[in-house]
Design an enzyme around this catalytic site. Structure first.
Site, PDB file in Angstrom:
ATOM      1  N   GLU A 183     -15.027 -15.651 -28.393  1.00 19.78           N
ATOM      2  CA  GLU A 183     -16.091 -16.432 -28.394  1.00 19.78           C
ATOM      3  C   GLU A 183     -17.062 -16.286 -26.943  1.00 19.78           C
ATOM      4  O   GLU A 183     -18.337 -16.351 -26.956  1.00 19.78           O
ATOM      5  CB  GLU A 183     -15.731 -17.973 -28.643  1.00 19.78           C
ATOM      6  CG  GLU A 183     -15.234 -18.469 -29.873  1.00 19.78           C
ATOM      7  CD  GLU A 183     -14.637 -19.857 -30.025  1.00 19.78           C
ATOM      8  OE1 GLU A 183     -14.824 -20.280 -30.893  1.00 19.78           O
ATOM      9  OE2 GLU A 183     -14.446 -20.167 -28.614  1.00 19.78           O
ATOM     10  N   GLY A 231      -9.672 -23.965 -30.704  1.00 22.00           N
ATOM     11  CA  GLY A 231      -9.355 -23.163 -32.084  1.00 22.00           C
ATOM     12  C   GLY A 231      -8.552 -21.912 -31.616  1.00 22.00           C
ATOM     13  O   GLY A 231      -8.053 -21.364 -32.364  1.00 22.00           O
ATOM     14  N   SER A 259     -14.446 -25.651 -36.891  1.00 17.76           N
ATOM     15  CA  SER A 259     -15.040 -26.325 -38.145  1.00 17.76           C
ATOM     16  C   SER A 259     -16.547 -26.248 -38.206  1.00 17.76           C
ATOM     17  O   SER A 259     -17.168 -26.332 -39.231  1.00 17.76           O
ATOM     18  CB  SER A 259     -14.497 -27.801 -38.136  1.00 17.76           C
ATOM     19  OG  SER A 259     -14.788 -28.362 -36.826  1.00 17.76           O
ATOM     20  N   THR A 260     -17.193 -26.801 -37.055  1.00 18.56           N
ATOM     21  CA  THR A 260     -18.779 -26.589 -37.053  1.00 18.56           C
ATOM     22  C   THR A 260     -19.357 -25.301 -37.361  1.00 18.56           C
ATOM     23  O   THR A 260     -20.180 -25.302 -38.198  1.00 18.56           O
ATOM     24  CB  THR A 260     -19.314 -27.162 -35.599  1.00 18.56           C
ATOM     25  OG1 THR A 260     -18.559 -28.216 -35.227  1.00 18.56           O
ATOM     26  CG2 THR A 260     -20.617 -27.536 -35.806  1.00 18.56           C
ATOM     27  N   ASP A 280     -15.912 -28.108 -27.799  1.00 23.55           N
ATOM     28  CA  ASP A 280     -15.075 -29.292 -27.535  1.00 23.55           C
ATOM     29  C   ASP A 280     -15.597 -30.522 -26.707  1.00 23.55           C
ATOM     30  O   ASP A 280     -15.513 -31.742 -26.956  1.00 23.55           O
ATOM     31  CB  ASP A 280     -13.573 -29.104 -27.252  1.00 23.55           C
ATOM     32  CG  ASP A 280     -12.950 -27.829 -28.015  1.00 23.55           C
ATOM     33  OD1 ASP A 280     -12.829 -28.073 -29.311  1.00 23.55           O
ATOM     34  OD2 ASP A 280     -12.665 -26.855 -27.647  1.00 23.55           O
TER      35      ASP A 280
END
Length: 235
Positions: free
Chosen positions: A111, A105, A36-37, A92
């Protein structure tokens, strides 16, 4: 510090993401995080492209790739990139020492590759993600399906309470066609030592402990930004 309401939390994420995108320079190769960020960062980067900025993005998930394409951000495939100028992603949990817990996620492997390739690793968060000790959030572990039973047994020997991640009542499968085990180790006294132990388990592709993979954390607390950088406690 008072807890943020959901609306204030979203505004804080957006503020932190916008601050991070201001650090992107002309012709940079930009690592694009997932979540989301990171989604707010994609929108902010798209706005800068409309103002004339030229960059190429490297997505950390299929979800991010789709959003970036929809926003008109030119992309390079992760597997063909040797170096990334700056990456922007969320977390997180994080500590002032820039230890991160990521993977909620499900994109932790890609990542981690993006972060490892990046010269400047920017993490954007709201204040709810700051902790004094990692571990309230379970540690995601991406594992090869053929090694599932073995990996789960090995995680148990490390003291972890493990549950395979599900989505819509079926096993969650990553972009790499692997499973994720969410492992509760409790509060983690030595994240670096645990990261080394997890790395040594055959069949583990990646885990959510990101140690030494952040240059700067930009945290938004309401309308205020607080920056944590390498070799300092905070500013």
């Amino acid at each position: 510090m008072a807890a943020l309401t959901p609306n204030h939390q979203e505004l804080a994420k957006q503020l932190a993401a916008q601050a991070a995108v201001k650090l992107v320079k002309h012709n940079d190769i930009v690592g694009l995080g997932t979540g989301s960020t990171a989604s707010f960062a994609l929108s902010a980067l798209s706005d800068r492209l409309k103002d004339g900025l030229q960059v190429k993005g490297v997505p950390s998930s299929l979800q991010t790739e789709e959003q970036a394409k929809a926003l008109g951000i030119p992309l390079l495939p992760l597997g063909e990139v040797g170096e990334i100028d700056i990456s922007i992603d969320g977390a997180d949990e994080f500590t002032e020492e820039l230890q991160l817990l990521k993977g909620g996620g499900g994109a932790l492997f890609r990542e981690k590759i993006v972060a490892s390739l990046s010269k400047n690793r920017i993490v954007v968060v709201d204040s709810s993600k700051k902790v004094s000790q990692l571990g309230a959030f379970k540690v995601p572990v991406e594992l090869a399906p053929v090694a599932c039973r073995y990996v789960l047994d090995q995680l148990a020997t490390l003291g972890g309470k493990t549950q395979l991640r599900h989505k819509n009542d079926t096993l969650f499968v990553t972009d790499n066609q692997n499973y994720i085990a969410d492992v509760d180790f409790g509060l983690i006294a030595d994240p670096q030592a645990l990261a080394i132990q997890l790395n040594q388990i055959e069949g583990v592709l990646a885990h959510g402990l990101f140690i030494g993979l952040a240059t700067k954390v930009i945290m938004a607390t309401g309308e205020e930004l607080v920056v944590f950088e390498q070799d300092q406690k905070g500013s």
